[in-house]
Design a protein around this motif. Structure first.
Motif, PDB file in Angstrom:
ATOM      1  N   ASP A  25      -2.866   1.366  -4.797  1.00 48.58           N
ATOM      2  CA  ASP A  25      -4.186   1.737  -4.448  1.00 48.58           C
ATOM      3  C   ASP A  25      -4.847   0.061  -3.950  1.00 48.58           C
ATOM      4  O   ASP A  25      -5.744   0.310  -3.874  1.00 48.58           O
ATOM      5  CB  ASP A  25      -5.140   2.394  -5.579  1.00 48.58           C
ATOM      6  N   ARG A  26      -4.423  -0.946  -4.898  1.00 47.86           N
ATOM      7  CA  ARG A  26      -5.526  -2.288  -4.602  1.00 47.86           C
ATOM      8  C   ARG A  26      -4.559  -3.187  -4.975  1.00 47.86           C
ATOM      9  O   ARG A  26      -3.306  -3.047  -4.751  1.00 47.86           O
ATOM     10  CB  ARG A  26      -6.385  -2.312  -6.122  1.00 47.86           C
ATOM     11  N   PHE A  83       0.682  -1.181  -0.067  1.00 48.22           N
ATOM     12  CA  PHE A  83      -0.159  -0.026  -0.034  1.00 48.22           C
ATOM     13  C   PHE A  83       0.837   1.049  -0.042  1.00 48.22           C
ATOM     14  O   PHE A  83       0.511   2.499  -0.654  1.00 48.22           O
ATOM     15  CB  PHE A  83      -0.836   0.244   0.883  1.00 48.22           C
ATOM     16  N   LEU A 104      -8.639  -2.529  -0.672  1.00 57.65           N
ATOM     17  CA  LEU A 104      -8.470  -1.377  -1.366  1.00 57.65           C
ATOM     18  C   LEU A 104      -7.656  -0.123  -0.523  1.00 57.65           C
ATOM     19  O   LEU A 104      -7.996  -0.657   0.606  1.00 57.65           O
ATOM     20  CB  LEU A 104      -9.174  -0.372  -1.682  1.00 57.65           C
ATOM     21  N   LYS A 105      -6.439   0.738  -0.405  1.00 56.23           N
ATOM     22  CA  LYS A 105      -6.186   1.260  -0.173  1.00 56.23           C
ATOM     23  C   LYS A 105      -6.799   1.771   1.645  1.00 56.23           C
ATOM     24  O   LYS A 105      -6.840   1.987   2.368  1.00 56.23           O
ATOM     25  CB  LYS A 105      -4.841   2.232  -0.376  1.00 56.23           C
ATOM     26  N   GLU A 106      -8.325   2.031   1.209  1.00 56.89           N
ATOM     27  CA  GLU A 106      -8.796   3.013   2.115  1.00 56.89           C
ATOM     28  C   GLU A 106      -9.391   2.369   3.217  1.00 56.89           C
ATOM     29  O   GLU A 106      -9.575   2.890   3.948  1.00 56.89           O
ATOM     30  CB  GLU A 106     -10.045   3.964   1.162  1.00 56.89           C
ATOM     31  N   GLU A 107      -9.393   0.823   2.407  1.00 58.83           N
ATOM     32  CA  GLU A 107     -10.632  -0.107   3.368  1.00 58.83           C
ATOM     33  C   GLU A 107      -8.453  -0.510   4.614  1.00 58.83           C
ATOM     34  O   GLU A 107      -8.762  -0.940   5.773  1.00 58.83           O
ATOM     35  CB  GLU A 107     -10.398  -1.080   2.389  1.00 58.83           C
ATOM     36  N   TYR A 108      -7.835  -0.393   4.235  1.00 58.94           N
ATOM     37  CA  TYR A 108      -6.494  -1.219   4.584  1.00 58.94           C
ATOM     38  C   TYR A 108      -6.721   0.244   6.080  1.00 58.94           C
ATOM     39  O   TYR A 108      -5.602   0.205   6.775  1.00 58.94           O
ATOM     40  CB  TYR A 108      -5.637  -0.962   4.006  1.00 58.94           C
ATOM     41  N   LEU A 109      -6.302   1.492   5.213  1.00 57.43           N
ATOM     42  CA  LEU A 109      -6.099   2.907   6.189  1.00 57.43           C
ATOM     43  C   LEU A 109      -6.994   2.765   7.129  1.00 57.43           C
ATOM     44  O   LEU A 109      -7.047   3.135   8.233  1.00 57.43           O
ATOM     45  CB  LEU A 109      -5.944   3.425   5.187  1.00 57.43           C
ATOM     46  N   GLY A 110      -8.542   2.225   6.731  1.00 52.47           N
ATOM     47  CA  GLY A 110      -9.563   2.408   8.054  1.00 52.47           C
ATOM     48  C   GLY A 110      -9.134   1.003   9.258  1.00 52.47           C
ATOM     49  O   GLY A 110      -9.550   1.910   9.689  1.00 52.47           O
ATOM     50  N   GLN A 111      -8.802   0.641   8.570  1.00 54.58           N
ATOM     51  CA  GLN A 111      -8.377  -1.135   9.495  1.00 54.58           C
ATOM     52  C   GLN A 111      -7.162  -0.525  10.686  1.00 54.58           C
ATOM     53  O   GLN A 111      -7.481  -0.578  11.776  1.00 54.58           O
ATOM     54  CB  GLN A 111      -7.765  -1.953   8.324  1.00 54.58           C
TER      55      GLN A 111
END
Length: 177
Positions: free
Chosen positions: A120-121, A116, A167-174
Motif C-alpha cells: 500500500d506504500r 502496488f 501511497l496506493k490510492e495516489e498511484y491508482l488515482g494517477q
C-alpha cells in the motif's frame, strides 16, 4: 527522448557479468553510498545473484532489459518488504548509456505496478544531490516526505538523503487520469 521498449525480468546467474559491470562503474554507483565503494569480483557478484535466485535475500530484484534486443540496461528492486505495514522500499539503477532515454521512467512504472500489487506504500531514499533521480521520482508522482541530514557518504563527503513516498490510492488515482 527516444522510445525504448523496457521490460523487467527475473535474474539468472548468466546476468552476473552485466551486474558486475554496473557495480564496478563509479559513474553508476556514485550516488549509492558506502556499500558500493569498492569493486566487486565476478565471483562475489555471482554469489550475490545465487542468493537472489534462491530466494535467500528479502525483497525482489529484476534485471531491466531492452525487450527488443535483450540488452541489460540496469536493475530495480523491491527492498526490505514489511508485510505488516504493507510497504516496501524501491530502488533503481540505470546504466549510463541508457540514461535520459526514458528507460528509467518505464522501468519505474513497471516496478510501481509490481509493488502496488502487494503493498500500500512504496518509498525510496535518494542522495539529495542526485538531481536527475529526484526529477524522475517527482515526475512519477512521488512526494518528498523528509530529509535525513548528513546521512550518506558519497566520495569524500557526507550528504543528505531525501525520502520520497507514494501511497496506493495516489498511484491508482494517477492511473485514472
Amino acid at each position: 527522448a527516444s522510445f525504448m521498449n523496457v521490460k523487467l525480468k527475473e535474474y539468472t546467474l548468466a546476468d552476473a557479468p552485466s551486474v558486475q559491470k554496473w557495480m564496478n562503474d563509479p559513474e553508476t554507483t556514485r550516488f549509492l553510498g558506502y556499500g558500493f565503494s569498492r569493486p566487486r569480483t565476478l565471483e562475489e557478484v555471482t554469489e550475490m545473484l545465487e542468493m537472489r535466485v534462491c530466494g535467500d535475500l528479502t525483497g525482489e530484484s529484476f534485471a531491466i532489459i531492452d525487450a527488443d534486443t535483450g540488452d541489460y540496461m540496469g536493475e530495480c528492486s523491491l527492498l526490505l518488504p514489511d508485510e505488516k505495514a504493507k510497504k516496501t522500499e524501491i530502488a533503481i539503477v540505470i546504466l549510463p548509456e541508457y540514461r535520459g532515454k526514458g528507460a528509467g521512467t518505464q522501468a519505474m512504472r513497471l516496478l510501481m505496478e509490481a509493488g502496488f500489487r502487494s503493498y500500500d506504500r512504496l518509498f525510496l531514499k535518494c542522495a539529495a544531490n542526485n538531481a536527475s533521480a529526484i526529477k524522475l521520482y517527482e515526475k512519477l508522482g512521488f512526494q518528498k516526505e523528509g530529509t535525513l541530514r548528513r546521512d550518506m557518504k558519497i566520495g569524500n563527503e557526507v550528504v543528505d538523503t531525501v525520502i520520497y513516498g507514494m501511497l496506493k490510492e495516489e498511484y491508482l488515482g494517477q492511473k485514472l487520469l
